[in-house]
Every structure is written in structure tokens, then in C-alpha cells.
Design a protein around this motif. Structure first.
Motif, PDB file in Angstrom:
ATOM      1  N   ALA A 252       0.929  -1.158   0.068  1.00 27.88           N
ATOM      2  CA  ALA A 252      -0.094  -0.104   0.037  1.00 27.88           C
ATOM      3  C   ALA A 252       0.816   1.146   0.068  1.00 27.88           C
ATOM      4  O   ALA A 252       1.955   1.133   0.678  1.00 27.88           O
ATOM      5  CB  ALA A 252      -1.004   0.037   1.266  1.00 27.88           C
ATOM      6  N   PRO A 253       0.601   2.330  -0.753  1.00 26.38           N
ATOM      7  CA  PRO A 253       1.277   3.568  -0.819  1.00 26.38           C
ATOM      8  C   PRO A 253       1.511   4.120   0.631  1.00 26.38           C
ATOM      9  O   PRO A 253       2.684   4.734   0.855  1.00 26.38           O
ATOM     10  CB  PRO A 253       0.621   4.320  -1.808  1.00 26.38           C
ATOM     11  CG  PRO A 253      -0.271   3.663  -2.689  1.00 26.38           C
ATOM     12  CD  PRO A 253      -0.688   2.475  -1.546  1.00 26.38           C
ATOM     13  N   LEU A 254       0.477   4.006   1.410  1.00 25.49           N
ATOM     14  CA  LEU A 254       0.586   4.701   2.751  1.00 25.49           C
ATOM     15  C   LEU A 254       0.667   3.566   3.796  1.00 25.49           C
ATOM     16  O   LEU A 254      -0.554   2.944   4.122  1.00 25.49           O
ATOM     17  CB  LEU A 254      -0.376   5.805   3.035  1.00 25.49           C
ATOM     18  CG  LEU A 254      -0.407   6.478   4.361  1.00 25.49           C
ATOM     19  CD1 LEU A 254       1.067   6.980   4.533  1.00 25.49           C
ATOM     20  CD2 LEU A 254      -1.309   7.666   4.672  1.00 25.49           C
ATOM     21  N   THR A 255       1.724   3.005   4.344  1.00 25.69           N
ATOM     22  CA  THR A 255       1.471   1.989   5.258  1.00 25.69           C
ATOM     23  C   THR A 255       2.903   2.131   6.020  1.00 25.69           C
ATOM     24  O   THR A 255       3.534   3.065   5.916  1.00 25.69           O
ATOM     25  CB  THR A 255       1.316   0.615   4.638  1.00 25.69           C
ATOM     26  OG1 THR A 255       0.929  -0.464   5.635  1.00 25.69           O
ATOM     27  CG2 THR A 255       2.572   0.010   3.818  1.00 25.69           C
ATOM     28  N   TYR A 256       3.149   0.816   7.067  1.00 26.01           N
ATOM     29  CA  TYR A 256       4.432   1.118   7.670  1.00 26.01           C
ATOM     30  C   TYR A 256       5.631   1.310   6.703  1.00 26.01           C
ATOM     31  O   TYR A 256       5.700   0.439   5.575  1.00 26.01           O
ATOM     32  CB  TYR A 256       4.552  -0.294   8.645  1.00 26.01           C
ATOM     33  CG  TYR A 256       5.773  -0.502   9.322  1.00 26.01           C
ATOM     34  CD1 TYR A 256       5.966   0.813  10.413  1.00 26.01           C
ATOM     35  CD2 TYR A 256       6.741  -1.332   9.213  1.00 26.01           C
ATOM     36  CE1 TYR A 256       7.058   0.822  10.984  1.00 26.01           C
ATOM     37  CE2 TYR A 256       7.857  -1.351  10.181  1.00 26.01           C
ATOM     38  CZ  TYR A 256       8.064  -0.178  10.952  1.00 26.01           C
ATOM     39  OH  TYR A 256       9.024  -0.214  11.808  1.00 26.01           O
ATOM     40  N   GLY A 257       6.547   2.233   6.943  1.00 30.29           N
ATOM     41  CA  GLY A 257       7.341   2.744   5.956  1.00 30.29           C
ATOM     42  C   GLY A 257       8.812   1.837   5.609  1.00 30.29           C
ATOM     43  O   GLY A 257       9.359   1.979   4.781  1.00 30.29           O
ATOM     44  N   GLU A 258       8.865   0.690   6.537  1.00 29.08           N
ATOM     45  CA  GLU A 258      10.032  -0.107   6.438  1.00 29.08           C
ATOM     46  C   GLU A 258       9.999  -1.233   5.169  1.00 29.08           C
ATOM     47  O   GLU A 258      11.145  -1.497   4.806  1.00 29.08           O
ATOM     48  CB  GLU A 258      10.498  -0.699   7.732  1.00 29.08           C
ATOM     49  CG  GLU A 258      10.859   0.181   8.695  1.00 29.08           C
ATOM     50  CD  GLU A 258      12.267   0.827   8.645  1.00 29.08           C
ATOM     51  OE1 GLU A 258      12.858   0.291   7.590  1.00 29.08           O
ATOM     52  OE2 GLU A 258      12.596   1.654   9.348  1.00 29.08           O
TER      53      GLU A 258
END
Length: 341
Positions: A102-108
Motif C-alpha cells: 500500500a502507498p501509505l503503510t508502515y514505511g520499512e
């Protein structure tokens, strides 16, 4: 030089950075920048042996986690030094392919898969059928920071599609504990299936982030490969002591879920008073608003630290730790809203 240079992903909890930036003493802040339970589990005194001896696999720690999460067996559970350790290594263990995130999710996740040579494509959570070109997928459930939640049935449907392509579904359930011990909505019970990995973390609900303990749940062969990469003694003796007691304390868990549900409702109601439409889990609330950067700055000038996201412009709010912090936050939010117009 590496083809994928290492970059640091921004996270909440960077309070020392905020204190330095705004010139406000560290201990004067209200830190709402994480989704960690501010009412952490009261860990009993650590026995001396936990400090002196190396952790041993035969101590029943994996079995304790399997019981708590509802995994098929202890052999489907690997303790790791926080789920972050597994996130870093898992992409290198999977065949290089397209992975949907997903484009906006946990960034790691996206950087970890990119470093391992995978192609990152956006995950559309509204789709019933994943594109044929997608081999692997990552789902944070509930999602961080948007609080979106996908049903177990939807996720198992996706897993079947990916498994038929030789792919893997990774489901990060770091925030699932706070919703209640309804095992039907977790995929922990299904981790005997090839091509399914579930990551769990006691750091959020139990407020034990400093223990740096997490669990990878999956097929034994994949967990063996993960363990070979991570090496021995990934979780310390004191952390094992703390997490074991937390997992076995069902009374504390039940009481805390009630408390967090009430505080989450209070947080959402406060945000609605100021015209926001929050999406919430029991541990945090998220709002999308074009004024997010200005609001974060205005709150920070009043010693309240939040987590900001750029696309879309949005803020995530954790829970205040005490009634005094609630009062201070309510006052700071009202003042900040006036300041940004």
C-alpha cells in the motif's frame, strides 16, 4: 557502492529530535507520535539468571507465543529482535518479483523489498483479485497509520492467489492485540500454509517496545532460513521474561482492552470536536487534512509531538498517558487550531 543506498525511514518516538528542534526540554513533552500503549504491562522483577545465562530455545518461549497467538505449533513461531528484524531479512529469502505494498503503510517494507531487488507496485486493497503480475504482497492489518482493516477471508483469498503463483503474503498484525483475542480475524492460525507469513509484536499493545521482541509466524522451512540469517540469541533473557509474563496475564489483557477502547473513543471524539474525521484503532487515531504540517508545528510549539505523513497530508495521534496529559493535550489542540486558522 550499493545499488540501493541505505536510507533511514522516519518513525514516531523521535522525541529527542523534537526537543532539540523546538528548544523545549525533553521531559516537558507529551509524546503522541507512536501507537505504543502508554499504560505498559507491569513487568515483574527480572530473575538474575535471565541476565547471566544465554537465552535457550528449550525455555518454552516459542510455545508460549504459539498459545497466545493461536499458531498451529511452536515450530511455526520464531522469536526475533522486534518484527523489524524480520522485515529487513524476509525480502532476501523470497524469489525476486513484483511485491504489492500500500502507498501509505508502515514505511520499512518498501525499502526492504527494494534493497533485495524486488519491484514495488501499489496495493489496491479494494481489489478482490490481485493483478497477475503481482507475486508477493504485504498487508499491515490494521494498517498503520490509516487504521484500515481487512477481513481474514479477504486475506486468505489473496494468499491463495499468490501461493498459486509461488508467491508469499506477509501480514503484519502489530496492532491486532488491542482489538481483542478474536483469533478468527488473525491469520496466525493459518501459518502452516506455505507462502503465508504473519508478523506479531508485543511492543504495541503491551507497551513493551523497548524489549525489542517480535515474532515471525510461518512455515518451518521459511522460519529456519530466517533464523539462519538472523543468527542465535535474537531475543534477550530479560525480554523473554517480560513477554512471557505479559502473554500469560489474561486478566491484565482483558482490562487493558476495555481501557484502550474507552480512551480511543475519547481521542476520536476530541478530534471530531475540532472538525476532523478520524480513523482509529484502540491505540491511535489518524486524520487526513491539508493543514497537517501546520498543525503538527503548532502542537509542537506547545510541547505535543505527533507523527506526520506527507501523502496524503495527515497526522497520527497516540494516546495521552495520564489525565494531566489529556487536559494539556485538549488545551494545546484548541490553541493550535486557533493558531492555524
Amino acid at each position: 557502492m550499493s545499488e540501493h543506498p541505505v536510507t533511514l525511514v522516519a518513525h514516531g518516538g523521535n522525541l529527542h529530535e523534537a526537543a532539540q528542534r523546538y528548544g523545549i526540554a525533553w521531559d516537558a513533552w507529551i509524546d503522541l507520535s507512536t501507537g505504543i500503549n502508554p499504560h505498559g504491562y507491569p513487568v515483574p522483577p527480572v530473575p538474575p539468571a535471565a541476565w547471566r545465562r544465554l537465552p535457550e530455545d528449550g525455555d518454552g518461549f516459542a510455545a508460549c507465543a504459539a498459545r497466545y497467538y493461536g499458531a498451529p505449533h511452536a515450530r511455526h513461531v520464531l522469536p526475533v529482535a522486534g518484527s523489524q528484524a524480520a522485515i529487513r531479512v524476509l525480502p532476501a529469502l523470497l524469489p525476486r518479483a513484483s511485491v504489492a505494498i500500500a502507498p501509505l503503510t508502515y514505511g520499512e517494507y518498501a525499502p526492504a523489498f527494494a534493497r533485495a531487488g524486488h519491484a514495488i507496485v501499489p496495493l489496491d486493497v479494494e481489489r478482490d483479485t490481485l493483478p497477475e503480475a503481482v507475486t508477493h504482497a504485504v498487508v499491515v492489518n490494521p494498517n498503520n497509520p490509516t487504521a484500515a482493516h481487512l477481513s481474514a477471508a479477504r486475506l486468505l483469498h489473496w494468499h491463495a492467489q499468490l501461493a498459486s503463483r509461488g508467491g508469499t503474503l506477509i501480514v503484519d498484525e502489530a496492532f491486532a492485540d488491542a482489538f481483542g483475542h478474536d483469533r478468527s480475524e488473525s491469520l496466525a492460525h493459518a501459518t502452516s500454509r506455505e507462502g503465508l507469513v504473519v508478523l506479531r509484536s508485543p511492543g504495541k499493545f503491551f507497551g513493551l517496545a523497548g524489549a525489542r521482541c517480535g515474532f515471525a509466524l510461518g512455515a518451518p522451512a521459511l522460519l529456519a532460513a530466517l533464523r539462519a540469517h538472523l543468527g542465535a540469541w535474537t531475543v534477550s533473557g530479560p525480554a523473554r521474561h517480560a513477554v512471557t509474563h505479559a502473554f500469560e496475564d489474561s486478566a491484565w489483557q482483558s482490562e487493558m482492552r476495555v481501557r484502550l477502547a474507552a480512551e480511543s473513543a475519547r481521542l476520536a471524539a476530541l478530534l471530531r470536536v475540532h472538525g476532523f474525521a478520524p480513523y482509529a484503532t484502540p491505540l491511535f487515531a489518524w486524520i487526513a487534512d491539508p493543514r497537517a504540517a501546520a498543525l503538527q508545528d503548532a502542537l509542537a510549539r506547545r510541547a505535543v509531538w505527533t507523527r506526520r505523513f506527507d501523502a496524503p497530508a495527515s497526522l497520527r495521534f497516540g494516546l495521552p498517558a495520564s489525565e494531566d496529559e489529556w487536559r494539556r493535550f485538549e488545551s494545546a489542540l484548541a490553541q493550535a487550531m486557533q493558531a492555524i486558522g
